[in-house]
Scaffold this active site. Sequence first.
Site, short mmCIF file in Angstrom:
data_model
loop_
_atom_site.label_atom_id
_atom_site.label_comp_id
_atom_site.label_asym_id
_atom_site.label_seq_id
_atom_site.Cartn_x
_atom_site.Cartn_y
_atom_site.Cartn_z
N GLU A 119 0.83 -1.21 0.00
CA GLU A 119 0.00 0.00 0.00
C GLU A 119 0.86 1.27 0.00
OE1 GLU A 119 -4.10 -0.76 2.15
OE2 GLU A 119 -2.51 -1.75 3.26
N GLU A 139 -4.51 -9.07 3.84
CA GLU A 139 -5.17 -8.65 5.08
C GLU A 139 -6.40 -9.47 5.44
OE1 GLU A 139 -2.88 -4.95 3.91
OE2 GLU A 139 -3.85 -6.62 2.90
#
Length: 729
Positions: A119, A139
């Site tokens: 990210e 995640e």
Amino acid sequence: MAAGSSTIWVSMEVGADGVALITICNPPVNALHPIIIAGLKDKYAEAMRRDDVKAIVLTGAGGKFCGGFDINVFTKVHKTGDVSHMPDVSVELVSNMIEGGKKPSVAAIQGLALGGGLELTMGCHARISTPEAQLGLPELTLGIIPGFGGTQRLPRLVGLPKAIEMMLQSKFITAKEGKERGLIDALCSPDELIKISRLWALDIANCRKPWIRSLGRTDRLGSLSEARAILNTARQQASKVAPNMPQHQACLDVIEEGVLFGGHAGVDKEAKVFKELVLSPTSRALVHVFFAQRSTTKVPGVTDIQLKPRQIRKVAVIGGGLMGSGIATALLVSNISVVLKEVNPQFLQRGQKMIAANLEGLVKRGSLTKDKMNKAMSLLKGALDYSDFKDVDMVIEAVIEKIPLKQSIFADIEKICPQHCILATNTSTIDLNIVGEKTNAHDRIIGAHFFSPAHIMPLLEIVRTERTSPQAILDLITVGKIIKKVPVVVGNCTGFAVNRTFFPYTQGSHLLVSLGIDVFRIDRVISSFGMPMGPFQLQDVAGYGVALAVKDIYSAAFGERYFESDLVNLMVQDGRQGKSNGKGYYIHEKGGKPKPDPSVQHVIEEFRKRAKTMPGGKPVTLTDQDILEMIFFPVVNEACRVMDENVVIRASDLDIASVLGMGFPKYRGGLIFWADTLGAPYIHSKLSKWAEIYGAFFKPSSYLEQRAKSGLPLSAPSTSQQASTRSRM
């Protein structure tokens, strides 16, 4: 100058070219610890202020970019219930400082960029990588969603279908594929990485290359109607494969928000949903499993006494049946030479063929290359006697569960194998002291209990006796890791940890059938709870031979809490063998899904007639919750005995054993974790009630009774656990 502590730091070096090289360091994978995040904010603010900085290159120390957010922070949040422990990374750092900064940033990636690490790179204005680097957003495996803008930027870089696949399936791709997909701008060798990244960053600053802010892009999202169709298909798929996991639908909601209202709206919703999910029961359970799995190899008196593992180069496997061939496959794939011993040429050939078929299966699944398959086969040698055992480092016996046979094998191999050789048995039920009774090598005798199919199932139960040496245990733990298993060290008793804990699972289901509950309803209830299949389908798949073989052993060991059932005998008498002959409780057709067999009803009626357990001869009425609890609470009860007798080192080892050995749903945290969410008083009261109505099978153990009275969680270590007993020597 570096910000942070001696091992965790962020440094910034400004070159003569005007490029600031910001490096994050937190070995082994440069996880985003709060110190790293504070350091990044600090260095970015400094770089933006300084006139001698024209552009920024962001990279990781030690050949790795970043493995993601520091999961220890989640544990802190779960303990306190306070989400403020989560630093603001998404808006403040990624959107405002990196992506919205007045100087361009280029990410220089090698090794891995996962989760929050990837990210960060997507907030940069370009990404340069070595070809083999692993990229992904895993995640969802922790019950959450990407929280640093990943749900918005990944679809804008690689398109919706690929982004959804990477997030919902936690699928990694290499940077080479990332380049083809638009996630990576250029590939280069590790030696060139920083140089090329610096030049790229300067080219953006000097308007020679485009200055691209991923969040503002829409060219890869397609039309609104296309996007909606893709999201709807993904929703249907997720509700099928992950019906009990809220993070899947939540992730799709957040992606959709960004598609409809723009990237910034998506980032805001992502931050809000992320905080809600961090505190969800699913996230608590999955984070617990994550840490529990990493603690199984911490064995007091073994891994903390400075012992060094010995190298295991060559292993002999005795018995080339289903288990033996599976164990041999697991060893061969990990470059360990194997001698496969059988009693005659026909059996040996069959074993070798099964190993070849296992390896071909792995190639078909994409987890093994053709070259590696050929290399694995070249490490296999067949044998009909013990002459090749003179230089083996370990023997794993995997013959049928017959005590005299195992005893004679162990007496033979003790004479032939070298003094250092570990003598392991794959027995699933027989006491190891009995197996090794006729030898003098008790310090080298150990249980290596694999689960079928052994080359695929991840659990390895390592069984020690009072006399097994710490060295033998350490060596087997090490082999377990090499062959990519999760080792759990347990004490020696009938059924060890997994089979003993779960023996009431099948028993409870038989008891319910005897009370008039439908076989297929039981399977439906257990499957919707999250088990891969119900107890009756499992019995069909495993085959009835195992159940019949261990019946007397369990009956003798467990006395009044053993429910005498002759259902399997009746099934066999009716010509049913389960999956192996296509006919059990279900009809099994090749390539098709098992279908309930209505003609099994007469066998079940006969079983009920003989069992005579129905109160007043009438079927009982139970809710689905009753069925679930009457099957799982006796399992929890037996787990309490296993903990009380210190058969396991810690409660979380049973959680891992239940998830990896029995398919207990991971998102419920494992057997004991789940039981603690219900509470010992509730489980105890239910079992007490059923014990009065249906007998001793449900009688609560003294450990459960004490925990119910004291209000302590079942998982809390007891004072007696510090004592030296079965699992701690």
